[in-house]
Design a protein around this motif. Structure first.
Motif, PDB file in Angstrom:
ATOM      1  N   PHE A 271     152.272  12.834 -44.115  1.00 24.31           N
ATOM      2  CA  PHE A 271     151.408  11.735 -44.839  1.00 24.31           C
ATOM      3  C   PHE A 271     149.738  12.147 -44.160  1.00 24.31           C
ATOM      4  CE2 PHE A 271     153.007   9.843 -40.859  1.00 24.31           C
ATOM      5  CZ  PHE A 271     151.956   8.925 -40.408  1.00 24.31           C
ATOM      6  N   GLY A 272     149.533  13.060 -43.873  1.00 26.59           N
ATOM      7  CA  GLY A 272     148.183  13.342 -42.963  1.00 26.59           C
ATOM      8  C   GLY A 272     146.954  13.172 -44.298  1.00 26.59           C
ATOM      9  N   ALA A 273     147.167  13.289 -45.560  1.00 26.20           N
ATOM     10  CA  ALA A 273     146.211  12.970 -46.554  1.00 26.20           C
ATOM     11  C   ALA A 273     146.217  11.796 -47.069  1.00 26.20           C
ATOM     12  CB  ALA A 273     146.289  14.051 -47.746  1.00 26.20           C
ATOM     13  N   ASN A 274     146.942  10.869 -46.340  1.00 24.42           N
ATOM     14  CA  ASN A 274     147.120   9.504 -47.002  1.00 24.42           C
ATOM     15  C   ASN A 274     146.326   8.747 -46.173  1.00 24.42           C
ATOM     16  OD1 ASN A 274     148.021   6.472 -47.527  1.00 24.42           O
ATOM     17  ND2 ASN A 274     149.869   7.732 -48.849  1.00 24.42           N
ATOM     18  N   ALA A 275     145.009   8.107 -46.703  1.00 26.87           N
ATOM     19  CA  ALA A 275     144.135   7.348 -45.735  1.00 26.87           C
ATOM     20  C   ALA A 275     144.841   6.002 -45.273  1.00 26.87           C
ATOM     21  CB  ALA A 275     142.795   7.277 -46.733  1.00 26.87           C
ATOM     22  N   GLU A 276     145.489   5.471 -46.435  1.00 26.69           N
ATOM     23  CA  GLU A 276     145.989   4.069 -45.793  1.00 26.69           C
ATOM     24  C   GLU A 276     147.180   4.242 -44.887  1.00 26.69           C
ATOM     25  OE1 GLU A 276     148.807   0.718 -48.013  1.00 26.69           O
ATOM     26  OE2 GLU A 276     147.941   2.061 -49.266  1.00 26.69           O
ATOM     27  N   ALA A 286     138.374   4.366 -40.258  1.00 29.71           N
ATOM     28  CA  ALA A 286     138.013   5.078 -41.332  1.00 29.71           C
ATOM     29  C   ALA A 286     137.516   6.757 -41.067  1.00 29.71           C
ATOM     30  CB  ALA A 286     137.534   4.652 -42.400  1.00 29.71           C
ATOM     31  N   LYS A 287     136.715   6.681 -39.988  1.00 29.38           N
ATOM     32  CA  LYS A 287     136.241   7.758 -39.454  1.00 29.38           C
ATOM     33  C   LYS A 287     137.215   8.988 -38.993  1.00 29.38           C
ATOM     34  CE  LYS A 287     131.506   6.215 -38.513  1.00 29.38           C
ATOM     35  NZ  LYS A 287     130.397   6.527 -37.731  1.00 29.38           N
ATOM     36  N   HIS A 288     138.382   8.506 -38.694  1.00 26.52           N
ATOM     37  CA  HIS A 288     139.243   9.617 -38.364  1.00 26.52           C
ATOM     38  C   HIS A 288     139.555  10.582 -39.616  1.00 26.52           C
ATOM     39  CE1 HIS A 288     143.276  10.928 -36.606  1.00 26.52           C
ATOM     40  NE2 HIS A 288     143.516  11.485 -37.722  1.00 26.52           N
ATOM     41  N   LEU A 289     139.502  11.659 -39.339  1.00 31.49           N
ATOM     42  CA  LEU A 289     139.550  12.824 -40.480  1.00 31.49           C
ATOM     43  C   LEU A 289     140.941  13.788 -40.292  1.00 31.49           C
ATOM     44  CD1 LEU A 289     135.821  13.994 -39.999  1.00 31.49           C
ATOM     45  CD2 LEU A 289     136.575  12.480 -41.586  1.00 31.49           C
ATOM     46  N   SER A 290     141.275  13.826 -41.459  1.00 31.32           N
ATOM     47  CA  SER A 290     142.591  15.001 -41.375  1.00 31.32           C
ATOM     48  C   SER A 290     142.275  16.286 -41.981  1.00 31.32           C
ATOM     49  CB  SER A 290     143.591  14.109 -42.243  1.00 31.32           C
ATOM     50  OG  SER A 290     144.945  14.899 -41.928  1.00 31.32           O
TER      51      SER A 290
END
Length: 564
Positions: A271-276, A286-290
């Motif tokens: 689920f790395g691309a799922n921001a929620e 929210a600044k955590h980047l995948s």
């Protein structure tokens, strides 16, 4: 109108785990379908470094190294710690070498042992200085024919000249073409090959790193007779009498029912691309980047949970962490994971908002990311001087004496100043603190001893430093203006939290029982490392090994004769 298609096996996802499972099953005579919801095959494997960690493998002998099951188990017990599920680790250690032999005998996959590639924790008993980390051999993309256009391209940081893939060895040769005849020959071959490719293809066809691994797995799946569908999104698992017998999907906007006689394999990438979900399970800021591809949003986990599957609530870390910088010149930006190329080189420090060092900059990327999370840092700054940036580069900025920097400076990705005080003002940290840290670092560079964080003490850190720099390959002065900085944020290269499985990669329900017909591997399977990162390739190694085990289990279920 809903279409109906029948297969022995349906695999959701086209990364290393999914393609390994599909190819192994198909080579045993099964009718296999792989569905990929995006336009491109390869998943996160295609944009990765491609390293596959396999302890006690036979390729080690070729580089003069020897391993043992006992050493591997001891090392993993010490690095994985309390979260280790011994039956899964044993299945991995006992079958990894068999997977490697199977792939080399029956598929297009070719891996090579790296003589020098230390495990990430050389202070732990059972570590190895090399041999366990295997690299894909270069792969000719032309072997894919028209499928080359559907292979996910590598990260921008893995290419030169807009499309020529390069690995660490290639970069070294390209940097020394003017001073070394072997480097001139190697670099010239790369350049001429690339120029010829661009007459016919949108990028170079000499593939290395994870792109080579994904391409060789894709070629193997095609050769084995696997059916591959793009633009196909899995929607819902089909269950009859308690057994998973297929799934409902949507192919190019049209509903399709996929019946699966033997099983469904979930390998959709976590689920790395799922921001929620990242905010809920990885880090709330929210600044955590995948770095995960856009399709890795956790659908495999959701589908499994809907039929009673158990998802591990939490690992030590629910993602594999790394600092990430971002080029802010376009929507979404261009991201760079600071894995190997810059942090350990002599003449760099990382400072927090107070202008203070907070971590051993040369530590492995997961530990660096942990330090940012544990200290609640939304950002940090990598500080270097002009000598460093020309020799080693910094993030997206490539090394080179005459490399233009204007675009990076105008975008704000790279900060430049004539003095440290001016640089401090540009990045927003106290000038006196930054000056003190640089002065202290310069004293450490002269003595060769980092008195604060011990940078450059371990074999792993030496490996990533500059072997020609003395007295410490990871410590150098920051003294030659102008000075530069790049801001990094906490990030990840994929998630570790996933479905609970047994040693055969069967998905377990909330009572610990295997759900008939349902398997998981790759990032849909909870990491057997329990959120730890013992060495390079500990995501792809288990993905391919358990994919192979799934393929064998499905073949056994069908009564197929085993292949050696």
């Amino acid at each position: 109108m809903t279409q109906l298609s029948d297969f022995d096996v349906v695999v959701v996802g086209s990364g290393a785990g999914g393609l390994s499972a599909a190819t192994t099953a198909a080579l045993h005579g099964l009718k296999v379908l792989v569905i990929e919801k995006t336009a491109l095959f390869g998943g996160s494997t295609a944009i990765s470094g491609g390293t596959v960690w396999i302890p006690n493998n036979t390729l080690m002998e070729g580089v003069g190294l020897h391993d043992s099951r006992a050493s591997a188990m001891r090392y993993l017990a010490l690095t994985v710690g309390e979260g280790m599920r011994r039956e899964l680790i044993e299945a991995y250690v006992d079958n990894g070498a068999a997977m490697l032999r199977f792939m080399h005998r029956h598929t297009a996959v070719r891996l090579a042992s790296r003589a020098v590639a230390p495990d990430y924790y050389p202070d732990k008993e059972g570590w190895m200085p090399g041999g366990r980390a295997l690299d894909p051999e270069p792969f000719d993309g032309r072997r894919l024919g028209p499928w080359f256009a559907w292979l996910r391209p590598p990260l921008h940081s893995f290419v030169a000249l807009g499309g020529m893939m390069v690995n660490r060895r290639d970069i070294d040769h390209l940097m020394h073409m003017a001073s070394s005849w072997p480097s001139f020959v190697h670099g010239s071959r790369l350049l001429f090959r690339y120029l010829g490719d661009r007459l016919r293809y949108p990028r170079g066809t000499r593939l290395v790193l994870g792109n080579a691994l994904a391409a060789s797995l894709l070629r193997s799946a095609l050769d084995a007779g696997v059916t591959l569908w793009r633009h196909t999104r899995a929607r819902e698992l089909l269950v009859e009498n308690g057994e998973v017998v297929g799934l409902q999907a949507e192919r190019e906007g049209r509903p399709v029912t996929l019946r699966s006689r033997l099983g469904v394999v979930l390998a959709s990438g976590g689920f790395g691309a799922n921001a929620e979900l990242r905010r809920r399970y990885v880090w709330p800021d929210a600044k955590h980047l995948s770095m995960a591809p856009e399709g890795n949003v956790g659908e495999g986990l959701d589908m499994a949970a809907s039929v009673g599957a158990s998802i591990v609530e939490s690992n030590l870390d629910n993602a594999f962490l790394t600092p990430v910088s971002r080029m802010p010149d376009r929507p979404g930006g261009k991201q760079y994971p600071h894995l190997l190329m810059d942090r350990a080189k002599p003449g760099l420090i990382a400072v927090n908002a107070q202008g203070r060092r907070f971590v051993n900059e040369a530590t492995n990327y997961h530990e660096f990311g942990r330090a940012m999370h544990r200290q609640s840092l939304a950002e940090a700054h990598l500080v270097v001087d002009s000598r460093f940036i020309r020799k080693y580069g910094l993030g997206l900025v490539r090394p080179g004496r005459f490399r233009p920097l204007g675009g990076f400076l105008r975008s704000g990705y790279l900060k430049k100043a004539g003095t440290l005080d001016e640089l401090a003002a540009l990045v927003g940290v106290p000038a006196d603190a930054l000056a003190e840290e640089v002065a202290r670092q310069n004293r450490f560079a002269a003595s060769g001893i980092d008195e604060d964080f011990g940078k450059g003490r371990s074999a792993y850190e030496h490996y990533l430093g500059d072997a020609g720099h003395r007295p410490n390959p990871c410590l150098g002065p920051i003294a030659t203006p102008p000075f530069y900085a790049v801001t990094v944020h906490p990030g990840d290269i994929g998630t570790s939290r996933g479905l609970r499985t047994n040693e055969r990669a069967q998905v377990l329900d909330r009572g610990g029982r295997a759900i008939p017909g349902l398997y998981a591997c790759g990032s849909d399977m909870n990491s057997i490392m329990a959120g730890n990162y013992p060495g390079a390739g500990i995501t792809l190694g288990p993905a391919m090994t358990f994919g192979y085990l799934i393929g064998k289990a499905l073949a056994e279920r069908a009564g197929a004769e085993a292949l050696p």
